[in-house]
Enzyme design. Structure first.
Site, PDB file in Angstrom:
ATOM      1  N   ASP A  16     -32.936 -24.252 -32.138  1.00  0.00           N
ATOM      2  CA  ASP A  16     -33.247 -25.639 -31.846  1.00  0.00           C
ATOM      3  C   ASP A  16     -32.002 -26.437 -32.255  1.00  0.00           C
ATOM      4  O   ASP A  16     -31.069 -25.883 -32.856  1.00  0.00           O
ATOM      5  CB  ASP A  16     -34.478 -26.056 -32.663  1.00  0.00           C
ATOM      6  CG  ASP A  16     -34.765 -27.535 -32.577  1.00  0.00           C
ATOM      7  OD1 ASP A  16     -34.790 -28.071 -31.455  1.00  0.00           O
ATOM      8  OD2 ASP A  16     -34.953 -28.169 -33.632  1.00  0.00           O
ATOM      9  N   ASP A  18     -31.942 -30.603 -32.951  1.00  0.00           N
ATOM     10  CA  ASP A  18     -32.163 -31.788 -33.791  1.00  0.00           C
ATOM     11  C   ASP A  18     -32.860 -31.428 -35.100  1.00  0.00           C
ATOM     12  O   ASP A  18     -33.932 -30.823 -35.092  1.00  0.00           O
ATOM     13  CB  ASP A  18     -32.992 -32.818 -33.028  1.00  0.00           C
ATOM     14  CG  ASP A  18     -32.227 -33.403 -31.855  1.00  0.00           C
ATOM     15  OD1 ASP A  18     -31.301 -34.193 -32.103  1.00  0.00           O
ATOM     16  OD2 ASP A  18     -32.537 -33.059 -30.701  1.00  0.00           O
ATOM     17  N   ASP A 181     -36.966 -26.585 -36.959  1.00  0.00           N
ATOM     18  CA  ASP A 181     -37.350 -27.436 -38.091  1.00  0.00           C
ATOM     19  C   ASP A 181     -38.694 -28.109 -37.847  1.00  0.00           C
ATOM     20  O   ASP A 181     -39.358 -28.527 -38.784  1.00  0.00           O
ATOM     21  CB  ASP A 181     -36.294 -28.519 -38.341  1.00  0.00           C
ATOM     22  CG  ASP A 181     -36.262 -29.550 -37.220  1.00  0.00           C
ATOM     23  OD1 ASP A 181     -36.332 -30.757 -37.527  1.00  0.00           O
ATOM     24  OD2 ASP A 181     -36.181 -29.156 -36.043  1.00  0.00           O
TER      25      ASP A 181
END
Length: 235
Positions: A16, A18, A181
């Site tokens: 991922d 961001d 996250d």
């Protein structure tokens, strides 16, 4: 923070972006706090957890509906207003701790890895413009506006699309390790049949940790050997 439950050797990695590789989540928080303040409302982490990792329009709908401002501000208008503020902030994005070390290590060891982010191309280019050299090491990118990504996370679409584009595909899902996250991203990885390492923001409620196979406080804590990957040279 948490150990892996049994050895699950992997051959491919999906990142991922961001809040995982780039420290951009703070920008979203800052802008959304400014917008909500006009309505005498506050932005909290339970709402942020529901928005993280999703496509922009999906996150925007969650935002206006959950805060009760949908009669005053549509999801579409919220995005237009947010966009103007974010465009100034994204080019200042910093790398998260351990991101450069891990990416360069996997590249040096010949481990295939790619990026799967809900960010659309315009935002992706703004966020990565200071880090082009590092992101150029990725085998490929799947972005949020990719035509193959019909639904955003927690749907598995983006990770299944990413898996199909590795050389020598198809790669079996259980051979792929996803770094995330966001709770919705971890769910998307598990829905795709992949393993998930979660590196959550410390403010995220720990109830969201349970779905992940491993939870770390930082990418610096990742041990490649846990997953059958070549160890760091400096370990």
């Amino acid at each position: 923070m948490a150990a892996v439950s049994g050895p699950k050797p992997v051959t491919h990695v999906i990142f991922d972006m961001d809040g995982l590789l780039l420290d951009t989540e703070k920008f979203y928080t800052e802008v959304q706090e400014i917008i909500l303040a006009r309505y005498n409302k506050t932005f909290d982490w339970s709402l942020k957890a529901k928005m993280m990792g999703r496509k922009a329009i999906e996150a925007a709908r969650v935002f206006v509906e959950e805060t009760g401002i949908s009669d005053s501000l549509s999801a579409e208008d919220f995005l237009v207003e947010r966009e103007e503020m974010l465009r100034k902030l994204f080019p200042t994005s910093d790398l998260m701790p351990g991101a450069s070390r891990l990416i360069k290590h996997l590249h040096a060891k010949g481990i295939p890895f790619c990026l799967a982010t809900g960010s659309h191309r315009r935002h992706f280019e703004l966020k990565t413009q200071r880090h082009g050299e590092l992101f150029s090491l990725m085998h490929h990118f799947v972005l949020g506006d990719d035509p193959e990504v019909k639904q955003g996370k927690p749907s598995p679409d983006i990770f299944l699309a990413a898996a199909k584009r590795f050389e020598g595909s198809p790669v079996e899902s259980d051979k792929i390790l996803v770094f995330e996250d966001a709770p919705s991203g971890v769910l998307a990885a598990k829905n795709a049949g992949m393993s998930a390492v979660m590196v959550p923001d410390p403010q995220l409620d720990k109830s969201h940790h349970a779905t992940a196979d491993q939870v770390l406080s930082s990418l610096l804590d990742f041990n490649p050997s846990d997953w059958g990957l070549p160890p760091f040279e400096d370990a």
